[in-house]
Scaffold this active site. Sequence first.
Site, PDB file in Angstrom:
ATOM      1  N   ASN A  46      50.153  21.999  30.605  1.00 42.91           N
ATOM      2  CA  ASN A  46      51.402  21.811  31.364  1.00 42.91           C
ATOM      3  C   ASN A  46      51.322  22.511  32.727  1.00 42.91           C
ATOM      4  O   ASN A  46      52.340  22.733  33.368  1.00 42.91           O
ATOM      5  CB  ASN A  46      52.594  22.365  30.581  1.00 42.91           C
ATOM      6  N   HIS A 132      63.778  19.841  22.338  1.00 44.20           N
ATOM      7  CA  HIS A 132      62.721  20.782  21.964  1.00 44.20           C
ATOM      8  C   HIS A 132      63.144  21.680  20.797  1.00 44.20           C
ATOM      9  O   HIS A 132      64.325  22.017  20.653  1.00 44.20           O
ATOM     10  CB  HIS A 132      62.417  21.652  23.192  1.00 44.20           C
ATOM     11  N   GLU A 173      67.593  17.719  27.707  1.00 40.97           N
ATOM     12  CA  GLU A 173      66.501  18.087  28.619  1.00 40.97           C
ATOM     13  C   GLU A 173      66.519  17.155  29.813  1.00 40.97           C
ATOM     14  O   GLU A 173      67.085  16.073  29.726  1.00 40.97           O
ATOM     15  CB  GLU A 173      65.157  17.965  27.882  1.00 40.97           C
ATOM     16  N   SER A 177      59.774  16.561  26.487  1.00 45.53           N
ATOM     17  CA  SER A 177      58.425  17.129  26.467  1.00 45.53           C
ATOM     18  C   SER A 177      57.381  16.257  25.789  1.00 45.53           C
ATOM     19  O   SER A 177      56.212  16.339  26.127  1.00 45.53           O
ATOM     20  CB  SER A 177      58.445  18.515  25.830  1.00 45.53           C
ATOM     21  N   ASP A 202      67.738  21.658  29.817  1.00 48.87           N
ATOM     22  CA  ASP A 202      66.423  22.307  29.813  1.00 48.87           C
ATOM     23  C   ASP A 202      65.518  21.579  30.807  1.00 48.87           C
ATOM     24  O   ASP A 202      65.157  20.423  30.596  1.00 48.87           O
ATOM     25  CB  ASP A 202      65.868  22.255  28.386  1.00 48.87           C
ATOM     26  N   HIS A 205      60.073  20.794  31.986  1.00 45.20           N
ATOM     27  CA  HIS A 205      59.009  19.920  32.508  1.00 45.20           C
ATOM     28  C   HIS A 205      59.387  19.245  33.820  1.00 45.20           C
ATOM     29  O   HIS A 205      58.656  18.385  34.304  1.00 45.20           O
ATOM     30  CB  HIS A 205      58.636  18.859  31.472  1.00 45.20           C
ATOM     31  N   LYS A 236      55.156  26.677  32.823  1.00 46.08           N
ATOM     32  CA  LYS A 236      54.549  25.351  32.989  1.00 46.08           C
ATOM     33  C   LYS A 236      54.108  25.192  34.442  1.00 46.08           C
ATOM     34  O   LYS A 236      53.134  25.811  34.832  1.00 46.08           O
ATOM     35  CB  LYS A 236      55.491  24.310  32.434  1.00 46.08           C
TER      36      LYS A 236
HETATM   37  C1  LIG Z   1      57.691  24.638  26.614  1.00 48.36           C
HETATM   38  C2  LIG Z   1      59.135  24.350  26.434  1.00 48.36           C
HETATM   39  C3  LIG Z   1      60.042  25.376  26.183  1.00 48.36           C
HETATM   40  C4  LIG Z   1      59.613  26.773  25.897  1.00 48.36           C
HETATM   41  O1  LIG Z   1      59.183  27.417  27.023  1.00 48.36           O
HETATM   42  P1  LIG Z   1      58.175  28.661  26.845  1.00 48.36           P
HETATM   43  O2  LIG Z   1      58.335  29.427  28.090  1.00 48.36           O
HETATM   44  O3  LIG Z   1      56.834  28.053  26.666  1.00 48.36           O
HETATM   45  O4  LIG Z   1      58.637  29.418  25.634  1.00 48.36           O
HETATM   46  C5  LIG Z   1      61.366  25.052  26.139  1.00 48.36           C
HETATM   47  N1  LIG Z   1      61.801  23.796  26.300  1.00 48.36           N
HETATM   48  C6  LIG Z   1      60.958  22.787  26.529  1.00 48.36           C
HETATM   49  C7  LIG Z   1      61.481  21.398  26.713  1.00 48.36           C
HETATM   50  C8  LIG Z   1      59.599  23.024  26.587  1.00 48.36           C
HETATM   51  O5  LIG Z   1      58.746  22.017  26.757  1.00 48.36           O
END
Ligand SMILES: *Cc1c(COP(=O)(O)O)cnc(C)c1O
Length: 378
Positions: A46, A132, A173, A177, A202, A205, A236
């Site tokens: 990522n 997620h 989101e 993801s 969220d 990405h 990411k």
């Molecule tokens: C990777 C991810 C997370 C978690 O983030 P980290 O910093 O890796 O704990 C949360 N939400 C989504 C959609 C993700 O892809």
Amino acid sequence: MSWEIGAELEEISKAGLMRRLRVLDTRGVVGRVGGDGPALLNFSSNDYLGLAESDWLRGVLREAVEKEGAGAGASRLVCGTRPAHAELEEALAEFKKTEAAVTFTSGFAAALGTIPALVGKGDTILLDKLSHACLVDAARLSGATLRVFPHNHLEKLARLLTTATGRVLIVTESVFSMDGDVSPLREIVELKERHGAWLLLDEAHAVGVLGPEGRGLVAALGLEGRVEVQMGTLSKALGLSGGYVAVRQQVADLLINRARSLIYTTAPPPAIARAAIQALEWTRGAAGQQARLRLRENVARLAEALALPLEALPSAIVPVILGGEEAAMQAAERLRSLGFLVPAIRYPTVARGSARLRITLSAMHEPAQVEALARALG
Ligand SMILES: *Cc1c(COP(=O)(O)O)cnc(C)c1O
């Protein structure tokens, strides 16, 4: 009473769902399994802009360690808040155009701390089905009534909003993801405003990838000021580690008093916070913009090679859905034998019957590398 761990593992294995950790030594987009395996082109990270693997960020981090030392020594609320943490939160709030931001040790911790601080028993969470795992776990932990709506299904969400009680929090989101698609954010914002609900979005990405200066989907659609909680991660596109929420000052104040994954854990190393400020600046600036263009060109290249319209690939995540767990595993194995690292994603990460290859593209991939992957997929 017996523990039967062996039988449990046997069951996982029989279902074709056994997972193992694979040690990968990486340098740029090339990885070697176990450190000495054959060189594999990595299409599973990522690290969308190439920051995690960049010499520049290594140097920034090295300098930050010199300046800030190693660990923070205590919780943010005891003596763990250093100038770097406060400055990073200011920079994130400015990036997201909110009054404040609160950082956590990871995106996962941000979700686990934030959702239960905002809603509880008697309240309602409306959650997109493909959210997620950290959002699902946080929702359960909160004790609020949890209602799941089908992926990106506005009519169903609207119906659930009419019967929800207490504080109502929609959780979704911006870029999903495992599917790489985008939520209908403008419509969701309009819906939640009509019902007085709040939205937690969220942007894990989307940050670094979408919107002006890589500020995410909220910025891309001009919806600043209309999303109550913008969550994200530094791990990411920003190439480091840590999570955050960008919120109103009042909400930040509440989180500092209520978010257990913030209060009862040691602050992230201040050097990471210091480096994250610079990674954020890089991402917003000319170098970040160029990386975003290269990334988008790589996505366009893959879309063309797979005969997909570019609109079908709005992010850097490209799923190739194969259905069966076994089919996905075999496809990943075949790609690996051809020199490509593309993970098979299976239940329980995705629904049964929707096992897939998950390709992630990066600004670091050379055009010829993307074309070679497309040929191998064909
Ligand atoms: C990777 C991810 C997370 C978690 O983030 P980290 O910093 O890796 O704990 C949360 N939400 C989504 C959609 C993700 O892809």
